[in-house]
Structures are given as structure tokens and as C-alpha cells.
Design an enzyme around this catalytic site. Structure first.
Site, short mmCIF file in Angstrom:
data_model
loop_
_atom_site.label_atom_id
_atom_site.label_comp_id
_atom_site.label_asym_id
_atom_site.label_seq_id
_atom_site.Cartn_x
_atom_site.Cartn_y
_atom_site.Cartn_z
CG HIS A 1 23.41 43.16 30.71
ND1 HIS A 1 23.33 44.47 31.15
CD2 HIS A 1 22.15 42.70 30.64
CE1 HIS A 1 22.06 44.77 31.30
NE2 HIS A 1 21.32 43.72 30.99
CD GLU B 1 35.03 55.27 43.98
OE1 GLU B 1 34.61 54.15 43.65
OE2 GLU B 1 34.47 56.32 43.62
CG ASP C 1 36.29 52.14 41.01
OD1 ASP C 1 36.77 51.64 39.97
OD2 ASP C 1 35.19 52.71 41.03
CB CYS D 1 28.60 51.28 48.92
SG CYS D 1 29.75 52.48 48.27
C1 PEP Z 1 33.05 50.80 44.05
O1 PEP Z 1 33.91 51.24 43.29
O2 PEP Z 1 33.29 49.94 44.94
C2 PEP Z 1 31.66 51.26 43.95
C3 PEP Z 1 30.75 50.89 44.83
O3 PEP Z 1 31.33 52.06 42.90
P1 PEP Z 1 31.11 51.54 41.39
O4 PEP Z 1 31.08 50.04 41.43
O5 PEP Z 1 29.83 52.16 40.96
O6 PEP Z 1 32.31 52.10 40.70
MG MG Z 2 33.56 53.03 42.15
#
Ligand code: PEP
Ligand code: MG
Length: 575
Positions: free
Chosen positions: A190, A433, A457, A504
Site C-alpha cells: 500500500h 490477461e 495478470d 493497461c
Molecule cells: C492487469 O492484470 O494487467 C490489469 C491491468 O488488471 P489488474 O491489475 O486490475 O488485475
Molecule cells: Mg488483471
């Protein structure tokens, strides 16, 4: 004292040079005294809890103003913990058996934290820390001591600590905090996330030698981008760090000056640079930093902040507010990605051996259609007059995607029948992912309007490395050749099917990855808003031809280390 170099995990970019402030949390000692009547002890306990509630509200408000609602959520969780029936019940029991409020509180929090820590699970271990944090706060109030966490910092300093609790991090005064370094913690802890959001240079996971090497006022030089801390730097080192700092600051100024320009490669190819956000406050930060859209709006915090799911109206208001801030820029709303390490209390979660492989994301949405429909209704209604898109997380085959799309169509039909206004033409895409989705992009293209690579992921699932486990953090390599091949394959297959692809996952905002991704032909890069100016600048420095050369070269290596070494040498020419 000779200069000494310590290497940790780079948690937040930036250079800091200054004296150390060793943060040692005040020892709170429970006074040895005979207990008053149980009623009196309990009323002291209740009054202290009330005072703690007021303090937490103050912290929550302050951090929400500085960093946004998402970051403040932890204090809301702490406030809820004040009413935890297990904690309260145990305190009452112990007071009933003759203990003072202080003794009962310490014993009850120790027991509860011990229980959580003993579950051998990252998430519960983090909750154990929170329980201790809350317990310390109530105890401090009981002892009549003021809230002085980090309050003793009076000159600009680099904070050195074993670990920083969320309360500690929130009470850091940004004007006096040049940076911070901790013994423990990982990239996703965090305090690291908060440091990035607040723009404070930070290194975590430096190990025990950190506290052994540093005392109060020891001069330090910290490079948050490299994760390097120099203890007692020689004059020459200080000059080098000062040079780096000035260089980065002036470069940042240059980069910031052109954040409003469209991102284009040196030969003029248009790529989109967007932001990942979780709530309205960071939408503003995104715009200030030149975001051309939102590539990922994480909606799960809405589902985790309460003991019940958010109402359609609440969601509608929040989505609409974010769309308004973004004007006509595109906003990709990701549907709920709960489960995994983020289980809400109101859903019937089984006891899962592998929560990241379990009941998560789209799987929950398909099993709980009413919950899912409510979110889709809110998005479609709020999207009226805006440029919104819907994205499903963790899809792994066409059947799932078709079922999710059918639900969107059902919602549209219901809204139309009820004469409710909504946006009809909202593109629907998926996150890539899971390795399954990556190898099936050509098949999924039938029902997906766009794709966005979720490398956090995708790396975890491809390499079988838990993204939140500090013990295997060194194996979490998004530039691993296996991950790179899946990324390239995804982009090629999507383009062959006429679909655009964004990214992303964290990788999209890393300068070491941008040339490779550009060379692969990625259409959109979505990242932490503060990473945008540098990403736009770097993209502008590279021609597509050069980026392709870099990508080809990177693909010729067999290990992540070789790829990283190669890219480091190459990048030095551009950033
Ligand atoms: C990812 O898995 O790359 C992603 C952007 O989603 P999160 O980090 O929210 O799982
Ligand atoms: Mg993800």
C-alpha cells in the site's frame, strides 16, 4: 564513514538527497494498574474508539483531497474495523474477566492479528497489520497521547522505516518528505502505491541492512527509479545525484510542456497514451498529465468499500462524473474485477486454495447476473453523450464472451422497453490477461470490438508466479520472452482481424518496455497518470522503423535478464 550502496525494489520514481529521519514508532506501554469497574473500563474503551473514529475520518478526508477516494479507502476500512464484532466482543470478555481497557485491547488485537497472520495468506497478513494499526491507535488515545506519527519530522528528510503502515504514509507531510525507504514491502504494498500517487520517490524491500546502516541524520541519496540508496554519499556522488535530479526535473518540464500534444512516433504514426484510474480525483490528474483517454477505469473499489454492492444510482453518478471530466475522450470502463485478492463480504465466497485461479472477475459476473446487469445499466445510462467503452476482465474463451455480450444486449433491450435513455453504440472489448485469451485472439475477435493487454495478470498466469507474493517477486518478469511472445501474438492476431489493441497492465508505462511495444505496433498505452509525460516524450523520439528493430532484437534473446540488459543500453540514447 565510507559510502555504501543498498539495492531495493524501485517503488516510486524520483531523486531525493537529504538527511535520514529514522522513524521508530513510539513504544506504547500499557500501565500496570488495577482495573476499575468493568463499566468504567468499557466506557473508556468506547470513548477512545470514538476519538479514533474522528481521527480516522480526518486522515481519510485529508488523503482523499490529496490522492483521491481510492487511496483513502483504507481508512474507511480501519473505521469499519473499529466496530469489528470479533475485536469488540473479545475486549468486552477480557474486561469482564477483570482486565483494564488497555490490557484487554492489547490482548484482543494481538490474538486477532496472530490468527490472521497465521493463515499463511498475503491478504490476511495485510489485514493483520491493519488490525494492529487500529489497535495501536485506540491504545494511544487510551493513554492520552497525541497522534504524533511522523509528526517529529521538522526538516526535509528521507524517512527510513522498517515498514510504513497506511496511517504512517498518510501522515507524511509532502513538503518535509523528500523520499522514503523501507526494510519490508513490495511493489504492490500500500505504501508503494500511495508513494507513486503522491509522487514521492521511494524504495521498498531494502532488507534489514537498511536499519543497521543508518542512524538519525545520516546523509542519503536515493534514486527511486533504480531502487538504489547511497548511504553517506561522497561529495562526488552527491553531485552526480544532484545532476541526475536537475536533469530529470528539466526533462520533466520539457516533457510536461508538450503533454497536451497528441502522442505520435517520430515518423508521425498516431498512438494513444491513456491513463489507468479508479475514481474522479485521478481523472483530473490524468487530464493534467496529458491523458488522451482512460484505458482502464477500475470499478472494483466501488464493490469493496461497503458491506453491500453499490446501487445503480451511485454507480451512475460516479461514472457520469468521470465521463464529464474526460469530455469527449474515450473512457474504457472495466466491469467488476472482484475475487482473487479482492473478495467482498456480501458474496458467497468459497474457501479457495488458489483465489487467483478461482471465482473472480467475469466468472462472478456470469454467475451473479443481477449484480452484473446493474453495473451495465449504470454504464450505458451514464455513457449518453460520451465516448464510453465496456471491457470484461479475465475472459478465457468465446463462450464466456458471448454470454457476457448477451447480457449487455438484454440490458439494452430492457432499458429501451422501459423508455430509459442510454447510449446504444458502446464498443465492447476484453482484457487479454489469461494466456488462453492471448492465444485465442483470432477467435475472440468475432465478438470483441477491441483488446487491452493486462500484463499484470498475463505475467502471473503465464509464468505461474503469484503477483502479490514478495518471495517470488524476482520471478515476476513482464519482459520474460514467453510473455513478450504472447503480447506480440495478441497484437498481430488482433490487427489481422481488424481490431485495435491497447495495454493497461503496468508494463505499458515502463520506459524499458515502450520501444518494444511500439515496435510490435501497440495502438494504445494506458498507465499511471504520472507516467504519461515521459511515455509521450519517448514515443516521440522513436521512429516505427527503429522501434521495430529494437523489438526484433529483444525477441532474439532467451531470458528476461538479457532483454532487460539490451534495452537498458538502448534506452540510454533516448531518455
Ligand atoms: C492487469 O492484470 O494487467 C490489469 C491491468 O488488471 P489488474 O491489475 O486490475 O488485475
Ligand atoms: Mg488483471
Amino acid at each position: 564513514m565510507p559510502e555504501k550502496t543498498l539495492q531495493g525494489i524501485p517503488a516510486s520514481d524520483g531523486i531525493a538527497i537529504g538527511p535520514a529521519f529514522r522513524y521508530i514508532p513510539t513504544e506504547l506501554t500499557v500501565p500496570a494498574r488495577a482495573a476499575e469497574s468493568a463499566d468504567e473500563e468499557l466506557s473508556r474503551f468506547d470513548a477512545a474508539r470514538e476519538q479514533a473514529r474522528v481521527e480516522l475520518q480526518g486522515l481519510s478526508d485529508a488523503i482523499e483531497k490529496r490522492a483521491g477516494k481510492e487511496e483513502a479507502a483504507i481508512f474507511e476500512a480501519h473505521r469499519e474495523m473499529l466496530n469489528d464484532p470479533a475485536l469488540e466482543g473479545r475486549v468486552r470478555e477480557l474486561v469482564g474477566s477483570g482486565q483494564t481497557a488497555e490490557q484487554a485491547l492489547v490482548n484482543a488485537t494481538d490474538e486477532l492479528a496472530g490468527l490472521l497472520a497465521g493463515m499463511n495468506d498475503e491478504l490476511f497478513a495485510a489485514r493483520a497489520l491493519d488490525v494492529k494499526d487500529v489497535g495501536r491507535r485506540i491504545l494511544r488515545v487510551l493513554l492520552g497521547l497525541p497522534d504524533t506519527a511522523l509528526g517529529a519530522v521538522t526538516e526535509p528528510s528521507v524517512i527510513i522505516a522498517s515498514d510504513l503502515t497506511p496511517s504512517d504514509t498518510a501522515s507524511l507531510d509532502p513538503h518535509l518528505t523528500l523520499g522514503f525507504c523501507t526494510v519490508h514491502g513490495g511493489l504492490t504494498s500500500h505504501s508503494a502505491i500511495l508513494a507513486r500517487t503522491l509522487g514521492i520517490p521511494a524504495i521498498v524491500g531494502l532488507g534489514e541492512s537498511l536499519l543497521e546502516s543508518i542512524s538519525a541524520q545520516t546523509p542519503l541519496a536515493l534514486d527511486g527509479k533504480e531502487g538504489v540508496l547511497i548511504v553517506a554519499p561522497a561529495n562526488q556522488t552527491v553531485e552526480i545525484f544532484q545532476g541526475r535530479k536537475q536533469q530529470r526535473e528539466s526533462r520533466m518540464q520539457v516533457m510536461k510542456a508538450s503533454v497536451d500534444k497528441e502522442a505520435r512516433t517520430a515518423n508521425g504514426r498516431r498512438v494513444e497514451v491513456a491513463a489507468n484510474i479508479g475514481e474522479v480525483a485521478s481523472a483530473h490528474t490524468a487530464v493534467e498529465n496529458g491523458a488522451e483517454g482512460i484505458g482502464l477505469l477500475r470499478t472494483e473499489f466501488l464493490y469493496l468499500e461497503d458491506a453491500q454492492p453499490p446501487s445503480e444510482e451511485k454507480q451512475f453518478r460516479i461514472y457520469r462524473d468521470i465521463f464529464k471530466v474526460m469530455g469527449d475522450r474515450p473512457v474504457i470502463v472495466r466491469t467488476l474485477d472482484i475475487g482473487g485478492d479482492k473478495p467482498p463480504s456480501y458474496l458467497p465466497f468459497p474457501n479457495e486454495m488458489n483465489p487467483f485461479l478461482g471465482w473472480r472477475a467475469i466468472r462472478i459476473s456470469l454467475d451473479e447476473p443481477e449484480l452484473f446487469k446493474k453495473q451495465i445499466r449504470a454504464i450505458l445510462r451514464a455513457a449518453m453523450g460520451h465516448n464510453a467503452r465496456i471491457m470484461f476482465p479475465m475472459v478465457s474463451d468465446l463462450d464466456e464472451l458471448r454470454r457476457a455480450r448477451d447480457i449487455v444486449d438484454t440490458v439494452k433491450r430492457d432499458l429501451a422497453l422501459a423508455s430509459v435513455e442510454f447510449a446504444f453504440d458502446v464498443p465492447v472489448g476484453i482484457m487479454v490477461e489469461t494466456p488462453a485469451a492471448a492465444v485465442l485472439v483470432d477467435v475472440l475477435a468475432e465478438a470483441s470490438d477491441f483488446f487491452s493487454l493486462g500484463t499484470n495478470d498475463l505475467t502471473q498466469y503465464t509464468l505461474a508466479v503469484d503477483r502479490g507474493n514478495a518471495k517470488v517477486a524476482n520471478l515476476f518478469q513482464p519482459l520474460h520472452p514467453a510473455v513478450l511472445r504472447l503480447i506480440k501474438q495478441t497484437i498481430d492476431a488482433a490487427h489481422a482481424n481488424g481490431k485495435w489493441v491497447g495495454m493497461c497492465g503496468e508494463l505499458a508505462g515502463m520506459t524499458k518496455a515502450i520501444p518494444i511495444l511500439l515496435g510490435f505496433g501497440l495502438d494504445e498505452f494506458s498507465m499511471n497518470p504520472r507516467a504519461i509525460p515521459e511515455a509521450k516524450y519517448l514515443i516521440g523520439q522513436l521512429t516505427d522503423e527503429r522501434a521495430r528493430e529494437i523489438a526484433n532484437q529483444a525477441m532474439s534473446f532467451g531470458t528476461a535478464t538479457d532483454i532487460e540488459d539490451y534495452i537498458k543500453g538502448t534506452l540510454a540514447l533516448y531518455v
